[in-house]
Design an enzyme around this catalytic site. Structure first.
Site, PDB file in Angstrom:
ATOM      1  CE  LYS A 148      -8.914 -14.902  -3.269  1.00  0.00           C
ATOM      2  NZ  LYS A 148      -7.662 -15.713  -3.437  1.00  0.00           N
ATOM      3  N   PRO A 149      -6.240 -14.152   0.669  1.00  0.00           N
ATOM      4  CG  PRO A 149      -4.561 -15.445   1.668  1.00  0.00           C
ATOM      5  CD  PRO A 149      -6.036 -15.096   1.774  1.00  0.00           C
ATOM      6  CD  GLU A 203      -1.374  -3.515 -15.273  1.00  0.00           C
ATOM      7  OE1 GLU A 203      -0.857  -3.028 -14.254  1.00  0.00           O
ATOM      8  OE2 GLU A 203      -2.524  -4.003 -15.287  1.00  0.00           O
ATOM      9  CD  GLU A 214      -3.239   0.343  -6.116  1.00  0.00           C
ATOM     10  OE1 GLU A 214      -2.309  -0.213  -6.729  1.00  0.00           O
ATOM     11  OE2 GLU A 214      -3.123   0.816  -4.968  1.00  0.00           O
TER      12      GLU A 214
END
Length: 515
Positions: free
Chosen positions: A179-180, A384, A252
């Site tokens: 799934k992009p 972040e 990640e």
């Protein structure tokens, strides 16, 4: 150089594993914010069907030898080199990145595929290991594929992260359903086309575009292993869901990555290295640097020269190599960067370079930005940003730099520029990060495909690259054969005598090599 043509998008859209007639959504060109194509929106049913088809095809694929599977991936690597220009075009179009970083993606995909095609068969080879009793026990280890691997890939590196994990899973004998991200589906489809041309059966690499809340959830519910790249919060949720099913999970995740610059460093090298480390892909990189700790004796000079360098960086929306930095990928990204800068300035931070949107260049452009005077009540101190924003912190000595670099829940990547490589090595060993780069921001570790890549703390679990990045997609199987002598005795020897001798026999094993 023009963006990809309508015919290109039509050709690739046909490769999506989505039932005909599904609704479509717009895919924007990041440089302009204008629609350049549409993509069918997959459903949970589409994902479930793709997994079922992949599961059937995977049986024949697993029956091939690792060398036969690797031959397909080697051919894919060569095709990626040949299609470099159109792959760079689509990566730029969907993300807005500068062409140098689109090229970086293409090179990474080709090199990772080549590495696993060359080294994968050896890693997967069955082999004998030391058995329980020398001469009487044979123990053999072999690797079976997991089955169907689900990949959920992000928008920031839509070529690299769509397929670099997948090639390892494929060589291990698995099928892959991906799934992009909804903003960057065509990068994944472009690579699917090349995999098919290389000889991979189409069913073994299925691309299902669609929202994460639907297609992503279906991946976790129906595949045999999940590989995710994205935020730490989403990763934690998916890990818990995978745990409920007792399937493997690797991720990640985010990072608030530090750089340490020491007295005695070549400041020119540190400045140029820091610019690349902070502003590659417009800072939209899990392993980019967002915190720089500089020894106080050189902090003023480093900050001045770094700010001058950053101010001179060229921003452009061109499909060529003229730009040092492109745009951000979306309105959401630029809004986050703007909010972090505004918050910091309102609470007393100083802007040394950048700090402004550049609507004259495109809707998602933001200048590479350097702050100083950032304190812990500011959002960008610990959160972040995932954009072109970095803060400089003077420190009294190396020990303080290391302590502050490690003062985070994250632990993905770090960078060291020091007076000598030996000093840098010692600093690196004390940093809590899955990768540490010396004289570089991120590329040295990332590009070393034989070495594991991943995060500590909330920056991830598992590793990609190297042996770890391949064998995680397998189920190790031990086959042990016992002959002549066992725990219950030796043929022809009374059991009572054997049981008395057993402790002495076991103890004597320590004198044998390797025991």
């Amino acid at each position: 150089m023009p963006k990809p043509s309508p015919a290109y998008f039509t050709r690739l859209a046909a490769l999506a594993a989505v039932e005909d007639g599904r609704p479509t959504k717009s895919v924007l060109e990041a440089f302009s914010g204008a629609e350049m194509a549409t993509i069918p929106v997959g459903t949970a049913d589409d994902l479930t069907a793709a997994v079922a088809t992949a599961r059937t095809a995977q049986t024949d694929w697993a029956a091939r030898t690792p060398a036969q599977r690797a031959k397909v991936i080697a051919a894919f690597s060569e095709l990626v080199h040949g299609a470099a220009d159109e792959l760079m075009d689509i990566a730029q179009a969907e993300t807005g990145k500068a062409r140098i970083y689109a090229q970086e993606e293409v090179i990474d995909v080709a090199l990772t595929a080549r590495y696993y095609s060359q080294q994968g068969p050896g890693m997967l080879a069955e082999h004998n290991v030391q058995g329980m009793l020398p001469g009487a026990t044979q123990a053999r280890v072999r690797y079976q594929p997991k089955g169907v691997v689900g990949v959920i890939s992000p928008w920031n590196y839509p070529l690299t992260l769509a397929v670099s994990d997948a090639v390892a899973a494929l060589i291990a004998g698995n099928a892959v359903v991906i799934k992009p991200d909804s903003n960057t589906p065509y990068c994944a489809l472009a690579l699917a086309e090349l995999l098919h041309k290389a000889g991979l059966p189409r069913e073994l690499f299925a691309v299902v575009p669609g929202p994460g809340s639907v297609v992503g959830q279906a991946i976790v519910a129906s595949t045999d292993y999940v590989m995710f790249t994205g935020s730490s919060a989403t990763g934690a949720t998916l890990a818990a869901q995978a745990g409920q099913r007792l399937i493997g999970f690797s991720a990640e995740l985010g990072g608030k990555n530090p750089m340490i610059v020491t007295d005695g460093v070549n400041i020119d090298d540190a400045v140029s290295g820091a610019a690349r480390a902070c502003f590659s892909n417009s800072g939209q990189l899990c392993i980019s640097i967002e915190r720089i700790y500089v020894e106080r004796s050189i902090a003023e000079e480093f900050s001045r020269r770094f700010a001058e360098h950053v101010t001179d960086m060229k921003l452009s929306s061109s499909y060529d190599f003229a730009a040092d930095m492109g745009s951000l990928a979306s309105a959401q990204q630029i809004d986050t960067v703007q909010a972090h800068v505004d918050d910091a300035v309102a609470k007393g931070a100083t802007v040394l370079a950048g700090g402004r949107r550049r609507a004259d260049l495109g809707p998602f452009f933001f200048e590479p930005t350097v702050l100083t005077g950032v304190s812990d009540e500011m959002t960008c101190y610990g959160d972040e940003t995932f954009g072109p924003l970095v803060s400089i912190y003077p420190v009294d000595d190396v020990d303080e730099a290391i302590e502050r670099a490690n003062d985070t829940e994250y632990g993905l990547n770090a960078s060291v520029f020091a007076g000598s490589d030996s000093q840098a090595q010692k600093i690196a060993e004390r940093l809590h990060a899955g990768t540490v780069n010396i004289n570089e921001g991120y590329a040295a570790a990332w590009g070393s495909t034989a070495a594991p890549m991943g995060g500590m703390g909330i920056s991830g679990m598992g590793r990609r690259h190297g042996q770890e990045g391949l064998l995680k997609y397998t189920e190790p199987q031990t086959i042990a054969t016992q002959r002549v002598i066992g725990l219950d005795g030796i043929k022809g020897v009374p059991q009572s005598l054997y049981l008395k001798l057993t402790p002495a026999i076991i103890k004597s094993l320590k004198y044998l090599p390797g025991r």
